[in-house]
Design a protein around this motif. Structure first.
Motif, short mmCIF file in Angstrom:
data_model
loop_
_atom_site.label_atom_id
_atom_site.label_comp_id
_atom_site.label_asym_id
_atom_site.label_seq_id
_atom_site.Cartn_x
_atom_site.Cartn_y
_atom_site.Cartn_z
N LYS A 146 0.87 -1.19 0.00
CA LYS A 146 0.00 0.00 0.00
C LYS A 146 0.90 1.23 0.00
O LYS A 146 1.82 1.31 0.80
CB LYS A 146 -0.89 -0.04 1.25
N ASP A 171 -4.59 -5.51 -3.43
CA ASP A 171 -5.81 -4.86 -2.98
C ASP A 171 -6.07 -3.76 -4.03
O ASP A 171 -5.20 -2.91 -4.26
CB ASP A 171 -5.61 -4.28 -1.58
N HIS A 181 -5.08 -0.16 -3.27
CA HIS A 181 -3.75 0.16 -2.77
C HIS A 181 -2.77 0.53 -3.87
O HIS A 181 -1.68 -0.05 -3.99
CB HIS A 181 -3.20 -1.02 -1.96
N ASP A 207 -7.59 4.56 -0.77
CA ASP A 207 -8.06 3.25 -0.31
C ASP A 207 -9.48 3.42 0.20
O ASP A 207 -9.76 3.27 1.38
CB ASP A 207 -7.11 2.75 0.80
N ASP A 267 -12.19 1.75 -0.27
CA ASP A 267 -12.92 0.52 0.13
C ASP A 267 -14.39 0.55 -0.28
O ASP A 267 -15.26 0.06 0.45
CB ASP A 267 -12.78 0.27 1.64
N ASP A 277 -12.40 -6.96 0.21
CA ASP A 277 -12.00 -6.17 1.38
C ASP A 277 -12.65 -4.80 1.22
O ASP A 277 -12.13 -3.96 0.48
CB ASP A 277 -10.46 -6.06 1.46
MN MN Z 1 -7.02 -1.21 2.40
#
Ligand code: MN
Ligand code: RM4
Ligand code: MN
Length: 430
Positions: free
Chosen positions: A221, A254, A257, A289, A291, A327
């Motif tokens: 990240k 991710d 990231h 990030d 999400d 995630d």
């Molecule tokens: Mn994250």
């Protein structure tokens, strides 16, 4: 009011939707047949696809400014699994669950494993947490964990990861995912090279303790919580570390990231080519990030990522076996609804990627015809595969319209009564 989410009831809910779905499905089948595509093969692929849901995603998330709790949130790991079961029953694509320790530390791992199995679920991956201090913890992670300058803090962070492996072993998990918050807020705070050395040295201890058959996933990240530099900052560093560690260590991507404008699908292709793509944390983002729900902001990017994955699958690239996991943090939606619609988007991208005419694409690449190469991708991306996704769910015993059935079932209202507001085990603010 409402009803239990069982197979019979879901089938009954599907009844009223089946006729029009069948019509759409048949029509799409004819259209695809003209492109020499067998719709049944695609539906089979959709039914075989699996993606894991995160235990920390079923509670309401938050930002560093505030968290607005939702009604009937799960208060412990058992209740989180209960929500995961509801998702699984409606979707049938999500038997795997990722756990976060200590948020989900079980009192009795054998019992938790059984509880998951009774719900038709299994524990896919363990996740360690050395980016926060936890009650009773001896040393603080304020200045780092696995890469901390102080060996005793590193040791504590290693011990925590070893505990995750032990718990995960008893739970029947097969992988361990490590994301650390280590990094510097200011130039000069961290010695770049030495911090990375310490990180690898710590990870080596964890790697050596991996149970048989397990894989270690390391997650990079570029910033946050440290705002100037992070220790595992990018996919190149991640690849280097995974290679240093050994054949059971892999890079995890991710989707949130990466620095803005990073060509994530190319990162994915590189990791595939180098034999180090371990898996994914699916989510979507506009700036960082964030999400957000998969496919909500950049569905074309998600498709292009799957285009690389399906390409590797078709070519049977040796060792290619990525773990697909979500995630996300759901701040303003019902987390169950967000997770279900995210799964729909992920499977959609997968099915669309399967529609890419790879022979045609290769021919356009060889002929230096960029326009037609892009059109080949766009033809697949612009195909509405919704009837395939719905039919796959229906045939697997899930819901044709998961959100509608979930809402009609009154599940959330029931949980609101059954789970009066209380202590939550996950922070959900990260
Ligand atoms: Mn994250
Ligand atoms: C991090 C990272 C990790 C997740 C935590 C909660 O940003 O994405 O995968 O475990 O958040
Ligand atoms: Mn992640």
């Amino acid at each position: 009011m409402g009803f239990d989410l069982n197979v019979e009831r879901i089938a009954a809910e599907n009844d009223g939707r089946l006729e029009s779905l069948q019509e759409d499905y048949d029509h799409l089948g004819l259209q695809l047949a003209r492109r020499n595509v067998d719709i049944e093969a695609l539906t089979d692929r959709a039914m075989a696809f699996r993606v894991a849901v995160p235990s920390w995603g079923v509670g309401t998330g938050g930002t560093r400014f505030a968290r607005y709790p939702g009604p009937g949130e799960p208060r412990n790991v058992n209740e989180k699994l209960e929500d995961c079961e509801a998702i699984f029953k409606l979707m049938r694509t999500t038997p795997g669950v990722s756990l976060h320790i200590p948020w989900d530390r079980p009192e009795n791992a054998a019992e938790l494993r059984q509880c998951a199995e009774l719900r038709g679920l299994f524990i896919e991956s363990m996740n360690s947490n050395t980016f926060q201090d936890h009650p009773g913890q001896r040393l603080s992670y304020k200045y780092g964990s696995l890469a901390h300058v102080d060996q005793s803090v590193r040791r504590q962070a290693i011990e925590h990861n070893l505990e995750c492996l032990h718990i995960g072993f008893d739970l029947g998990a097969r992988s361990h995912t490590v994301w650390i918050g280590d990094g510097g807020n200011f130039p000069g705070q961290f010695h770049f090279r030495k911090a990375l050395e310490r990180y690898i040295e710590s990870l080596r201890v964890i790697y050596e303790a991996l149970p048989e058959g397990w894989r270690l996933f390391i997650e990079h990240k570029p910033y946050e919580p440290a705002f100037y530099s992070t220790v595992l900052s990018d996919w190149g560093t991640s690849y280097y570390c995974a290679r240093e560690l050994g054949s059971r260590a892999f890079s995890l991507v991710d989707l949130g990231h990466h620095l803005p404008n990073t060509n994530v699908e190319q990162v994915v292709a590189r990791l595939i080519q180098f034999g180090k793509l371990g898996g994914f944390h699916f989510n979507d983002s506009k700036f960082g990030d964030d999400d957000l729900d998969a496919g909500s902001v950049k569905p074309f990017q998600l498709f292009l990522v799957f285009n690389e994955l399906v390409d590797a699958e078709r070519e049977c690239v040796p060792g290619f076996d990525p773990a697909y996991m979500i995630d996300q943090s759901h701040n303003v939606t019902d987390p169950i609804e967000s997770l279900m619609t995210s799964v729909v988007e992920i499977v959609r991208a997968y099915v669309q990627a399967n529609l890419v005419d790879r022979d045609a694409l290769a021919a356009h690449q060889s002929a230096n015809d960029p326009l037609m190469a892009l059109q080949t991708l766009k033809l697949a991306f612009n195909t509405d595969v919704a009837p395939i996704l719905a039919m796959a769910r229906h045939r697997a015993g899930g819901a044709i319209d998961p959100v509608a059935v979930y809402r009609a079932s009154g599940y959330r209202q029931r949980m609101q009564c059954a789970r009066p507001a209380g202590a939550r085990s996950s922070a959900g603010i990260v």
